[in-house]
Design an enzyme around this catalytic site. Sequence first.
Site, PDB file in Angstrom:
ATOM      1  N   ARG A  46       0.840  -1.214   0.000  1.00 31.70           N
ATOM      2  CA  ARG A  46       0.000   0.000   0.000  1.00 31.70           C
ATOM      3  C   ARG A  46       0.868   1.254   0.000  1.00 31.70           C
ATOM      4  O   ARG A  46       2.089   1.169   0.154  1.00 31.70           O
ATOM      5  CB  ARG A  46      -0.968   0.010   1.184  1.00 31.70           C
ATOM      6  CG  ARG A  46      -0.321  -0.025   2.554  1.00 31.70           C
ATOM      7  CD  ARG A  46      -1.389  -0.289   3.627  1.00 31.70           C
ATOM      8  NE  ARG A  46      -0.802  -0.524   4.934  1.00 31.70           N
ATOM      9  CZ  ARG A  46      -0.631   0.420   5.862  1.00 31.70           C
ATOM     10  NH1 ARG A  46      -0.991   1.657   5.610  1.00 31.70           N
ATOM     11  NH2 ARG A  46      -0.111   0.117   7.032  1.00 31.70           N
ATOM     12  N   GLY A  47       0.220   2.402  -0.173  1.00 30.57           N
ATOM     13  CA  GLY A  47       0.896   3.698  -0.068  1.00 30.57           C
ATOM     14  C   GLY A  47       2.031   3.862  -1.065  1.00 30.57           C
ATOM     15  O   GLY A  47       1.953   3.438  -2.222  1.00 30.57           O
ATOM     16  N   ILE A  48       3.104   4.472  -0.586  1.00 32.31           N
ATOM     17  CA  ILE A  48       4.236   4.801  -1.459  1.00 32.31           C
ATOM     18  C   ILE A  48       4.895   3.521  -1.975  1.00 32.31           C
ATOM     19  O   ILE A  48       5.289   3.445  -3.141  1.00 32.31           O
ATOM     20  CB  ILE A  48       5.249   5.682  -0.683  1.00 32.31           C
ATOM     21  CG1 ILE A  48       4.587   7.015  -0.276  1.00 32.31           C
ATOM     22  CG2 ILE A  48       6.508   5.938  -1.497  1.00 32.31           C
ATOM     23  CD1 ILE A  48       5.408   7.876   0.667  1.00 32.31           C
ATOM     24  N   ARG A  78       3.088  -7.467   5.370  1.00 35.08           N
ATOM     25  CA  ARG A  78       2.640  -8.214   6.553  1.00 35.08           C
ATOM     26  C   ARG A  78       1.190  -8.617   6.340  1.00 35.08           C
ATOM     27  O   ARG A  78       0.701  -9.584   6.885  1.00 35.08           O
ATOM     28  CB  ARG A  78       2.749  -7.350   7.808  1.00 35.08           C
ATOM     29  CG  ARG A  78       4.166  -7.035   8.208  1.00 35.08           C
ATOM     30  CD  ARG A  78       4.193  -6.203   9.445  1.00 35.08           C
ATOM     31  NE  ARG A  78       3.412  -4.973   9.291  1.00 35.08           N
ATOM     32  CZ  ARG A  78       3.242  -4.071  10.220  1.00 35.08           C
ATOM     33  NH1 ARG A  78       3.778  -4.246  11.414  1.00 35.08           N
ATOM     34  NH2 ARG A  78       2.539  -2.975   9.995  1.00 35.08           N
ATOM     35  N   ASP A 130       8.222  -9.360   8.168  1.00 37.58           N
ATOM     36  CA  ASP A 130       8.154  -8.247   9.114  1.00 37.58           C
ATOM     37  C   ASP A 130       9.582  -7.736   9.261  1.00 37.58           C
ATOM     38  O   ASP A 130      10.483  -8.524   9.595  1.00 37.58           O
ATOM     39  CB  ASP A 130       7.611  -8.779  10.459  1.00 37.58           C
ATOM     40  CG  ASP A 130       7.350  -7.658  11.444  1.00 37.58           C
ATOM     41  OD1 ASP A 130       8.146  -6.696  11.476  1.00 37.58           O
ATOM     42  OD2 ASP A 130       6.364  -7.751  12.189  1.00 37.58           O
ATOM     43  N   GLY A 160       7.696   1.612   6.940  1.00 41.02           N
ATOM     44  CA  GLY A 160       7.930   2.563   8.031  1.00 41.02           C
ATOM     45  C   GLY A 160       6.665   2.825   8.821  1.00 41.02           C
ATOM     46  O   GLY A 160       5.554   2.598   8.334  1.00 41.02           O
ATOM     47  N   TYR A 198      10.522   9.360  15.087  1.00 41.54           N
ATOM     48  CA  TYR A 198      10.449   9.201  13.629  1.00 41.54           C
ATOM     49  C   TYR A 198      11.588   9.969  12.946  1.00 41.54           C
ATOM     50  O   TYR A 198      12.287   9.423  12.079  1.00 41.54           O
ATOM     51  CB  TYR A 198       9.084   9.707  13.149  1.00 41.54           C
ATOM     52  CG  TYR A 198       8.814   9.575  11.678  1.00 41.54           C
ATOM     53  CD1 TYR A 198       8.509   8.343  11.105  1.00 41.54           C
ATOM     54  CD2 TYR A 198       8.831  10.698  10.845  1.00 41.54           C
ATOM     55  CE1 TYR A 198       8.233   8.232   9.752  1.00 41.54           C
ATOM     56  CE2 TYR A 198       8.552  10.596   9.495  1.00 41.54           C
ATOM     57  CZ  TYR A 198       8.249   9.362   8.939  1.00 41.54           C
ATOM     58  OH  TYR A 198       7.976   9.261   7.600  1.00 41.54           O
ATOM     59  N   ILE A 206       3.268  13.500   1.263  1.00 42.36           N
ATOM     60  CA  ILE A 206       2.784  12.694   0.141  1.00 42.36           C
ATOM     61  C   ILE A 206       1.324  12.339   0.397  1.00 42.36           C
ATOM     62  O   ILE A 206       0.952  12.057   1.551  1.00 42.36           O
ATOM     63  CB  ILE A 206       3.600  11.379   0.038  1.00 42.36           C
ATOM     64  CG1 ILE A 206       5.111  11.653   0.125  1.00 42.36           C
ATOM     65  CG2 ILE A 206       3.248  10.602  -1.225  1.00 42.36           C
ATOM     66  CD1 ILE A 206       5.697  12.546  -0.927  1.00 42.36           C
TER      67      ILE A 206
HETATM   68  P1  NDP Z   1       1.803   3.614   4.892  1.00 41.61           P
HETATM   69  O1  NDP Z   1       1.477   3.758   6.339  1.00 41.61           O
HETATM   70  O2  NDP Z   1       0.746   3.852   3.878  1.00 41.61           O
HETATM   71  O3  NDP Z   1       2.462   2.169   4.617  1.00 41.61           O
HETATM   72  C1  NDP Z   1       3.496   1.702   5.427  1.00 41.61           C
HETATM   73  C2  NDP Z   1       4.008   0.410   4.853  1.00 41.61           C
HETATM   74  O4  NDP Z   1       5.044  -0.084   5.720  1.00 41.61           O
HETATM   75  C3  NDP Z   1       2.931  -0.660   4.798  1.00 41.61           C
HETATM   76  O5  NDP Z   1       3.125  -1.436   3.651  1.00 41.61           O
HETATM   77  C4  NDP Z   1       3.211  -1.472   6.039  1.00 41.61           C
HETATM   78  O6  NDP Z   1       2.796  -2.825   5.970  1.00 41.61           O
HETATM   79  C5  NDP Z   1       4.726  -1.424   6.070  1.00 41.61           C
HETATM   80  N1  NDP Z   1       5.245  -1.759   7.401  1.00 41.61           N
HETATM   81  C6  NDP Z   1       5.115  -1.070   8.541  1.00 41.61           C
HETATM   82  N2  NDP Z   1       5.722  -1.732   9.556  1.00 41.61           N
HETATM   83  C7  NDP Z   1       6.255  -2.856   9.019  1.00 41.61           C
HETATM   84  C8  NDP Z   1       6.994  -3.954   9.533  1.00 41.61           C
HETATM   85  N3  NDP Z   1       7.325  -4.044  10.834  1.00 41.61           N
HETATM   86  N4  NDP Z   1       7.371  -4.932   8.690  1.00 41.61           N
HETATM   87  C9  NDP Z   1       7.045  -4.891   7.385  1.00 41.61           C
HETATM   88  N5  NDP Z   1       6.330  -3.893   6.837  1.00 41.61           N
HETATM   89  C10 NDP Z   1       5.942  -2.888   7.647  1.00 41.61           C
HETATM   90  O7  NDP Z   1       3.053   4.580   4.684  1.00 41.61           O
HETATM   91  P2  NDP Z   1       3.481   5.458   3.427  1.00 41.61           P
HETATM   92  O8  NDP Z   1       3.267   4.723   2.171  1.00 41.61           O
HETATM   93  O9  NDP Z   1       2.936   6.802   3.589  1.00 41.61           O
HETATM   94  O10 NDP Z   1       5.060   5.582   3.736  1.00 41.61           O
HETATM   95  C11 NDP Z   1       6.015   4.719   3.161  1.00 41.61           C
HETATM   96  C12 NDP Z   1       7.390   5.227   3.570  1.00 41.61           C
HETATM   97  O11 NDP Z   1       7.536   6.586   3.186  1.00 41.61           O
HETATM   98  C13 NDP Z   1       7.614   5.183   5.081  1.00 41.61           C
HETATM   99  O12 NDP Z   1       8.934   4.810   5.352  1.00 41.61           O
HETATM  100  C14 NDP Z   1       7.372   6.614   5.502  1.00 41.61           C
HETATM  101  O13 NDP Z   1       8.042   6.933   6.681  1.00 41.61           O
HETATM  102  C15 NDP Z   1       7.900   7.375   4.306  1.00 41.61           C
HETATM  103  N6  NDP Z   1       7.391   8.723   4.146  1.00 41.61           N
HETATM  104  C16 NDP Z   1       6.039   8.951   4.009  1.00 41.61           C
HETATM  105  C17 NDP Z   1       5.583  10.253   3.840  1.00 41.61           C
HETATM  106  C18 NDP Z   1       4.137  10.566   3.665  1.00 41.61           C
HETATM  107  O14 NDP Z   1       3.794  11.760   3.573  1.00 41.61           O
HETATM  108  N7  NDP Z   1       3.254   9.607   3.602  1.00 41.61           N
HETATM  109  C19 NDP Z   1       6.504  11.383   3.828  1.00 41.61           C
HETATM  110  C20 NDP Z   1       7.878  11.017   3.974  1.00 41.61           C
HETATM  111  C21 NDP Z   1       8.292   9.739   4.119  1.00 41.61           C
HETATM  112  P3  NDP Z   1       1.327  -3.274   6.538  1.00 41.61           P
HETATM  113  O15 NDP Z   1       0.325  -2.867   5.500  1.00 41.61           O
HETATM  114  O16 NDP Z   1       1.443  -4.723   6.681  1.00 41.61           O
HETATM  115  O17 NDP Z   1       1.134  -2.515   7.828  1.00 41.61           O
END
Ligand code: NDP
Length: 240
Positions: free
Chosen positions: A18-20, A40, A54, A83, A146, A179
């Site tokens: 999901r997400g980025i 996960r 994980d 993250g 963070y 983002i």
């Molecule tokens: P989301 O919260 O949408 O997605 C986070 C992703 O990280 C999910 O796929 C989640 O998996 C995975 N994740 C979290 N913890 C773990 C773990 N312990 N093991 C494996 N996977 C894990 O975040 P974004 O898409 O917004 O962010 C992605 C990255 O970009 C992050 O590192 C974030 O810090 C960084 N970022 C985001 C910004 C923003 O504005 N959104 C700005 C700057 C940086 P699951 O679905 O299983 O939980």
Amino acid sequence: MTFAPPTPRTVLVTGGNRGIGLAIAEEFLALGHRVAVTARSGQGPEGSLTVTADVTDAASLDAAFSEVEAAYGPVEVVVANAGITRDLLLVRMTEEDFTDVIDTNLTGAFRVVKRASKGMMKARFGRIILVSSVVGLLGSSGQINYSASKSGLIGLARSVTRELGSRGITANVVAPGFIESDMTSVLPEETQAAYKKSIPAGRFSTPSEVAKVITWLASDDAAYISGAVIPVDGGLGMGH
Ligand code: NDP
């Protein structure tokens, strides 16, 4: 003028469900690469291989890498994207709030990079891309855990560059600003509007704008870029 098609690579994106991370996986797929994502929960995009892992658990990561290697061969490009946030003011932040975020965002990236480096050293080729944040450079009230984790990724990438740079391996950091994603959609409207005012571009970025910078960093054209911090923030972090 003609452009050579990109060399197809085996790519692994953590948190690609999901997400980025999802946008990054989609962008690599669109360019014709073999793409695996760790998740996960849920699945990566159609056409990718989803493996369960994980990032706080080295054994689960090892198993995930082995699964990808069996299907697609050694991982040549790794994107440490997974993250979390756990935002609290310093006085309210427990040690667990701090260490949990470090364990996922920074130690998690270390585990991923360490496992990926084995195959990369053997192949004498590798692209390591760490997803940081503008707040790793600027700091952020309520995000001490963070922002510390995201600053740490810069030291990680630069030290990897010094250790492994002579073996065809690059390690870079991408620092997104705000983002459009689950992380930002939970912010109240007024907070989002205030943030947009502080961004020279006047808007948040799309996940795909971050993904395109990452695919370029993984490309043959970016072979001489390593230890760099590339902002994708509409000018928010200028000068840092
Ligand atoms: P989301 O919260 O949408 O997605 C986070 C992703 O990280 C999910 O796929 C989640 O998996 C995975 N994740 C979290 N913890 C773990 C773990 N312990 N093991 C494996 N996977 C894990 O975040 P974004 O898409 O917004 O962010 C992605 C990255 O970009 C992050 O590192 C974030 O810090 C960084 N970022 C985001 C910004 C923003 O504005 N959104 C700005 C700057 C940086 P699951 O679905 O299983 O939980």
